[in-house]
Structures are given as structure tokens and as C-alpha cells.
Motif scaffolding. Structure first.
Motif, PDB file in Angstrom:
ATOM      1  N   VAL A 141      30.903  43.955  32.929  1.00  0.00           N
ATOM      2  CA  VAL A 141      31.163  42.854  32.016  1.00  0.00           C
ATOM      3  C   VAL A 141      29.819  42.456  31.433  1.00  0.00           C
ATOM      4  O   VAL A 141      28.892  42.178  32.173  1.00  0.00           O
TER       5      VAL A 141
ATOM      6  N   GLU B 219      30.154  38.099  28.975  1.00  0.00           N
ATOM      7  CA  GLU B 219      31.507  37.592  29.197  1.00  0.00           C
ATOM      8  C   GLU B 219      32.578  38.452  28.534  1.00  0.00           C
ATOM      9  O   GLU B 219      33.716  38.035  28.390  1.00  0.00           O
ATOM     10  N   GLN B 220      32.202  39.638  28.083  1.00  0.00           N
ATOM     11  CA  GLN B 220      33.190  40.523  27.480  1.00  0.00           C
ATOM     12  C   GLN B 220      33.249  41.808  28.271  1.00  0.00           C
ATOM     13  O   GLN B 220      32.256  42.231  28.851  1.00  0.00           O
ATOM     14  N   LEU B 221      34.413  42.424  28.268  1.00  0.00           N
ATOM     15  CA  LEU B 221      34.534  43.697  28.974  1.00  0.00           C
ATOM     16  C   LEU B 221      33.755  44.763  28.237  1.00  0.00           C
ATOM     17  O   LEU B 221      33.758  44.809  27.010  1.00  0.00           O
TER      18      LEU B 221
ATOM     19  N   ALA C  76      35.067  49.740  30.790  1.00  0.00           N
ATOM     20  CA  ALA C  76      35.756  49.184  31.953  1.00  0.00           C
ATOM     21  C   ALA C  76      37.134  49.817  32.148  1.00  0.00           C
ATOM     22  O   ALA C  76      37.757  50.315  31.210  1.00  0.00           O
TER      23      ALA C  76
ATOM     24  N   ALA D 207      37.131  37.682  31.461  1.00  0.00           N
ATOM     25  CA  ALA D 207      36.604  38.998  31.816  1.00  0.00           C
ATOM     26  C   ALA D 207      36.018  39.004  33.220  1.00  0.00           C
ATOM     27  O   ALA D 207      36.262  39.914  34.015  1.00  0.00           O
ATOM     28  N   ILE D 208      35.249  37.969  33.543  1.00  0.00           N
ATOM     29  CA  ILE D 208      34.576  37.940  34.846  1.00  0.00           C
ATOM     30  C   ILE D 208      35.597  37.864  35.975  1.00  0.00           C
ATOM     31  O   ILE D 208      35.501  38.569  36.981  1.00  0.00           O
TER      32      ILE D 208
ATOM     33  N   ALA E 160      37.417  41.143  36.404  1.00  0.00           N
ATOM     34  CA  ALA E 160      36.579  42.123  37.091  1.00  0.00           C
ATOM     35  C   ALA E 160      36.610  41.873  38.597  1.00  0.00           C
ATOM     36  O   ALA E 160      36.756  42.812  39.388  1.00  0.00           O
TER      37      ALA E 160
END
Lengths: 251, 445
Positions: B403, B406-408, B412, B426-427, B430
């Protein structure tokens, strides 16, 4: 060790000079804390000892290396001497002292603290050589090819064979900006000499056209859905970009 | 049309071809002619997608009579079209080569008129380069399915490497998506090339100056994610190709949607890059780690685990094979240890002759102890047997959960993308997927 252990050796920066440091360390049974090039030495609290470069002493050491520990040790030492890794002189000294003890097996002791750093340093040199076989960019200046590189290690002697055999009929010059040296190839003869400064001539219209074509190709061949700038930087570190036409604009 | 525009169109049309390697041929410079080849290959640049640029990779022409649905150059696609003249392309190759932009030429083409005509045009370029320009650099040429075997033979005597794209991993998919290219049209030249390379080797033993046929062998590529085949199917197919046709490389290419078509994934489907990455890792296990396809994926596991690399996955499922004593085990067993690759395994074999190795020595040699520590014993160290969860956590591939900002990352795993689409951050996604992956893997140990 009978001799002093808190002394810094100063030498003239040549391979022969370094071999004389090895001679002194062995003769005096002494392990210096570091070995510096005299010209670049800064003030220090340690005692310093200037090592005089004696060609005969240097030769005795040079002959002893392949004899006692094999050709591979000789080559390893020569390679590491061309690198710019920190304390390369001390690394070479430690390695050779170990080699005098263990003989030909020293090159195979890959996990030993005095051998592994030599292998790593050699790898750094050969890696950079390999990268520059690809990343170096020639420009055509009225029939003569010219390139500027800024390598960390002194790779010019290792690049010479590759480019001279590949471009047999061409005339070219590669200037190493870091080490202020140039490789010149003409009529089947190669020469490496000191060169403090080199300003490339202005590129002709034809030359500019090929650079532009190359840049266009470079930008087109990437697949935008797969963009991965980290991956690019890992494979092509930024320190090479200034010398590559297609990357210069990105700096 | 000006050259700049042609180059742009024909490089753009060629960019989905994967192979850009210049390896496998070793030809020294001869002092008079231009060029040489280095066995390991040389990368000259890296494009913004992180791929190596070694060769001038272009199509001779992107005008195509076929209509393969997954292909950007299909006849029904509204696309600018262009073609190089053989002279133009040969000149461009030489001028790029002299400036050290490239190792040589990668020449492919869409199918103009018919396969034979296309091959003849391509051969014309290679003849100019090898004949008139005496070019000794690398040439990779793509044979056109359905072309006359004599033309394939002719091309092989001019190129260093030939390739025939298998395109899709099964005959059904090929029928569905590339009706103009049959399985036989693809496999026949592959078989022919394999035979010619072998025959050439024997000729070279008899007389040194026999003309060389494709000294760097042949490769192929297939698109992954456009059709429903499992990873197991693909890995077994790759193994078969290596064994049967002695291919040098099998390349995989994550499908990037280029057409709105009910038979294909939707246009907004991200390319399955993580899956492609795992397939390459499996491919390395086949080529350098002495694994068989059956060991990588058995009957009960159709697909590679997205969260760990296939070698680590194998180790987790074969804990009975560990610990391996690095001071005694043979090379093949060393290769099975997570964190040990072919280079470090060879170094271990060399280094242990002059004394037993301890953890510090292994680290200096280049072993990744973060992973290896759970699978080895050495001087002064024996791994403890019951560290299930810890082992799994050490082996998880962080890239699968990456990540950034804050974005994938586009890399991923698919499950993360699914959660994020449903509104999870996203976090958090994950973290959740990672915990679930750990639980699943521990259960299977």
C-alpha cells in the motif's frame, strides 16, 4: 603482533605503493588501522607512517601473491584496487595476510570476514562494468564517436575490451568524468590516458535527429498500464541518468 | 510518412511482445565488422514500466489480415497503420547500434497479405543487416505461423533467436480468440526450429565453419488472464515446452484489455501482474531450482498462492524436509531452502570445504537469514521446530500487500482490490487479507 597497531600508513595511491604497504606490514609484523593516499590525507590523532614506493619490494610482493595463493587471488586484488569502496587498501591487506597463512584455499573461504568484503567489492566493480556496457551513450561527432560516463569505480580498463572489439572499425573516445581518464580507440589501437576536462562538441542536426528518434522509441515502448517507476530506478539507478539522452529530461 | 511517426506506430504495436532479451549468443567482435554478442545479454535502458530495453523492438508492419480478438493490431481495430521499408529499418538499427542504444533488433510483424510474403519481407531486412552491413549484433526474429518451412530455415540462418508465439495456453482458447491461428500452425515451426538447432549442433561438431542456425535457440510467449486456464495448466505447459522443444525461455504476459469483447475480460480489468510474477517465479523453479511442475502445483492446488512465492509455499508444505544441514546437504537440497538461491548455494558448497559455516558466514555469503533461519542447521545453530506462525509471517511476500500513499499498489493481490472496492480502506484491507493469509497457511502446515 609485535609492531604498532595504531598507525596509519600513507602511500602514493599506486598499486606498487600499496604492495609496499603490504611488505612493511609483514616485515614489521604490524597491522595499521587504515591506509590512506598521502595526497588526500587529513589531520589525524593517529601516528602516520609514510610508506616509500620501492619497485623492488613491490615486485617481491606481486610475485608472491600468485605463487602463494593462486591466480584467482592476484586477480581479486587487482579488481578490488580498481574499485572505490571504502578502505579498499585495508581490505586488500587483510586479505593478503590471510592468504599468506592459508595459501590457495583463501579464495574459497567465501564466508570469512576478510574474504567476503573482497568478493563484494569485486562484484560492485564488475556489476558497474556490466551496467555501463548498456547505459553508455555514444554521440556521432562527424564520424568519431564520443561518450561521457561518471562511474563510481574505475571501470574504463574493463570496458575497453568490450567496446574495442564491438566497434572495431570505428574511432571513439570514452571520457570517465569521475576518474579524469579517457579511453581512445583508433585504427585498432587502444590507449587510456589522463584527461582532466572534456567538453563534447555541439551535436549536429543528424545526431540530434537520432537522439530524438531514440527518445521517441523509449517513451513509446513502455506500457502505461504497467508503469512501475520504482522497478525502473532499481534496475537503472539515477546516478546514470545524466549521461543517458532518454533519461536526462526526467532528472 | 516521416520516420519518427513510423517508429512511434510500429514500436507502439510491438510493445506487448514480452521478450527483449539479448542473451544466449556469444559472438566476439572480429575487428572489422560492426558488432558482437555477449552470452549474458545486455540491457541498454529500462522503460517506465521497469522492463529492460535491449533490442530495437518493432514490427515491420502493423497492417494485419487476421482478427485475433486479444490483439491490438487486429484488422477490425481502428489504429494508425504503417510499414518500414527494409532499408529504412536496417539503417535505423545500425545508427542506434553505433550509439550503443541497443544490442540489436527484435523484428516481428503483423501478417501482410499472407504469412509467406510477410516472412520474405522480414528476411529482406535481416539479409541487408547481415549481408550488406556485415552486422554481427543480436537479432531476434519472430516467425509467422503458417509460413513455408523453407522460409523458417532461411530466417534461422540469419537470426540469433527465433520465436513462435504460442499466444494462449490452450487449443480451446486459441480457437475461441484467435480463429486464424491454429495449434498446428504454431507447433509445427516450433518443432522444426528445435530440430534444426539440434542438427546444427551436430554439424558444428563436424566442421567448425558450418553456418549457424539460431545459436540463441528459440523462445515463446503466452498471454495470461485472457482465458480461463489454471496456473497448474500453464506451468505444466511450460515444462512440456522446455522438455519437448528445448525452448530457452517461455514468457508470460499479463493480459491488458485492448478490446471490448464478450469473450474477453472487461476493459477496466487490471492486468494480473501479481499472477504473472508468480508464474515467472515458478518458471525459475523449473529452470534453475530443479523443481518439477508437479512439485510446484499438484492435483489439489490449481493455482499459485498469491501471498508467498512458490518456493516458500513448497517449503511450508514440506516441513518434514527441514532442517537442512548447510554444511552437509548436497546442492539440490540447498536450493530448496527459502532464502538460498543458485549463487549462494554454489558459494556454500565452495566455502564449507575450508571449514564449517556458522550463521555469520552464511550472511556474508549472501543467504537471506530472515527466511532461511527457520529451515537450516549450521555450526552453532539449529532452528527450532515449532514456530508455525512466525515462519509464515517471515515468508509472506510484502509486495502482495503493498500500500503506497493509502492506495493499493497495482501489484497487490486481487482479494485486496475486492475489499477496497467494497469500501474498506487500503491499509485495513491489507491487514485483513494478510491475517487471513497467515491463518490459511498455518493451517496447511
Amino acid at each position: 603482533m609485535l609492531g604498532k597497531n595504531d598507525v596509519i600508513y600513507l602511500y602514493d595511491g599506486s598499486m606498487e605503493g600499496l604492495l609496499c604497504c603490504v611488505f612493511t606490514a609483514v616485515a614489521e609484523k604490524e597491522m595499521p588501522v587504515d591506509i590512506w593516499v598521502e595526497e588526500e590525507a587529513s589531520p589525524t590523532l593517529f601516528d602516520t607512517k609514510a610508506i616509500y614506493t620501492d619497485p623492488q619490494r613491490a615486485k617481491r610482493v606481486a610475485v608472491s601473491i600468485p605463487k602463494k595463493m593462486g591466480e584467482c587471488a592476484k586477480e581479486l586484488v587487482e579488481h578490488v584496487f580498481f574499485t572505490s569502496v571504502e578502505q579498499k587498501e585495508l581490505k586488500i591487506l587483510r586479505f593478503l595476510l590471510l592468504g599468506y597463512q592459508h595459501g590457495t584455499s583463501v579464495c574459497k573461504m567465501l564466508g570469512h570476514p576478510d574474504v567476503a568484503p573482497m568478493i563484494d567489492a569485486e562484484k560492485a566493480l564488475l556489476n558497474e562494468t556490466h551496467l555501463l556496457k548498456g547505459f553508455l551513450r555514444f554521440s556521432d561527432y562527424g564520424g568519431t564517436l564520443g561518450a561521457v560516463i561518471g562511474p563510481k569505480h574505475y571501470v574504463l580498463p574493463f570496458l575497453a575490451h568490450h567496446f574495442c572489439t564491438r566497434f572495431g572499425k570505428e574511432t571513439f573516445m570514452i571520457w570517465d568524468k569521475t576518474h579524469k581518464a579517457a579511453l581512445y580507440w583508433k585504427d585498432g589501437k587502444a590507449e587510456i590516458f589522463d584527461m582532466q576536462q572534456f567538453t563534447p562538441p555541439n551535436p549536429s542536426a543528424g545526431e540530434q535527429q537520432y537522439r530524438a528518434l531514440w527518445k521517441r522509441f523509449y517513451n513509446t515502448i513502455a506500457i502505461s498500464e504497467r508503469e512501475n517507476l520504482n522497478c525502473r530506478r532499481t534496475h537503472c539507478p539515477k546516478r546514470y541518468w545524466a549521461y543517458m539522452h532518454e533519461m536526462q529530461d526526467l532528472l | 510518412m516521416e520516420l519518427m511517426r513510423k517508429l512511434e506506430i510500429l514500436a507502439d504495436s510491438a510493445k506487448y511482445d514480452v521478450a527483449c532479451t539479448s542473451s544466449g549468443a556469444d559472438r566476439k567482435g572480429n575487428g572489422t565488422d560492426l558488432g558482437s554478442c555477449s552470452a549474458s545479454g545486455i540491457c541498454h535502458a529500462f522503460s517506465a514500466d521497469g522492463r529492460c530495453i535491449s533490442l530495437l523492438k518493432v514490427l515491420l508492419s502493423n497492417v494485419c489480415i487476421y482478427d485475433c480478438s486479444y490483439c491490438i493490431n487486429r484488422k477490425s481495430n481502428d489504429l494508425p497503420r504503417a510499414a518500414f521499408t527494409p532499408r529504412e529499418l536496417a539503417d535505423l538499427t545500425i545508427e542506434f547500434y553505433r550509439r550503443n542504444y541497443i544490442e540489436g533488433l527484435f523484428l516481428s510483424s503483423a501478417v501482410l497479405r499472407d504469412p509467406d510474403y510477410t516472412m520474405e519481407q522480414m528476411i529482406r531486412v535481416l539479409e541487408l543487416l547481415r549481408g550488406e552491413y556485415r552486422f554481427r549484433g543480436y537479432i531476434h526474429a519472430k516467425t509467422i505461423p503458417g509460413a513455408d518451412p523453407l522460409l523458417v530455415q532461411k530466417m534461422g540462418l540469419l537470426a540469433d533467436r527465433l520465436s513462435v508465439n504460442i499466444e494462449l495456453p490452450s487449443e480451446q482458447s486459441l480457437k475461441l480468440l484467435a480463429p486464424d491461428k491454429g495449434k498446428t500452425a504454431i507447433l509445427r515451426p516450433m518443432k522444426q526450429i528445435a530440430g534444426a538447432v539440434l542438427q546444427n549442433k551436430q554439424e558444428l561438431v563436424q566442421y567448425r565453419h558450418a553456418p549457424r542456425f539460431a545459436p540463441a535457440g528459440q523462445s515463446t510467449q503466452m498471454i495470461v488472464g485472457a482465458s480461463p486456464e489454471t496456473d497448474r495448466h500453464i506451468v505444466q505447459l511450460a515444462e512440456g515446452l522446455y522438455q519437448k522443444y528445448s525452448l530457452k525461455r517461455v514468457f508470460f504476459s499479463a493480459y491488458i484489455p485492448v478490446a471490448q469483447d464478450s469473450r474477453l475480460p472487461a476493459l477496466d480489468t487490471p492486468p494480473p501482474l501479481l499472477r504473472e510474477h508468480r508464474l515467472y517465479q515458478a518458471d525459475w523453479l523449473l529452470r534453475f531450482y530443479r523443481f518439477s511442475a508437479q512439485e510446484i502445483l499438484d492435483e489439489d492446488t490449481p493455482n499459485l498462492n498469491p501471498y508467498v512465492d512458490p518456493k516458500c509455499n513448497w517449503a511450508i508444505h514440506h516441513m518434514e524436509r527441514f532442517p537442512v544441514d548447510v554444511n552437509k546437504a548436497d546442492y539440490a537440497d540447498l536450493l530448496r531452502i527459502p532464502g538460498v538461491g543458485p549463487k549462494s548455494a554454489k558459494r556454500i558448497v565452495t566455502a564449507r570445504k575450508s571449514g564449517a559455516l556458522d550463521l555469520d558466514a552464511l550472511k556474508r555469503i549472501g543467504v537471506v537469514l530472515k527466511r532461511a533461519q527457520y529451515f537450516i542447521q549450521c555450526k552453532g545453530y539449529h532452528c527450532t521446530g515449532n514456530a508455525g506462525e512466525q515462519v509464515v509471517r517471515a515468508l509472506l511476500d510484502p509486495a502482495a500487500f503493498s500500500v503506497g500513499n493509502e492506495q493499493l499498489s497495482f501489484f497487490a493481490a486481487p482479494d485486496l482490490h475486492r475489499l477496497v472496492q467494497q469500501g474498506t480502506t487500503a491499509i485495513k484491507a491489507a491487514q485483513e487479507v494478510q491475517e487471513e493469509a497467515v491463518r490459511c497457511l498455518v493451517k496447511t502446515m
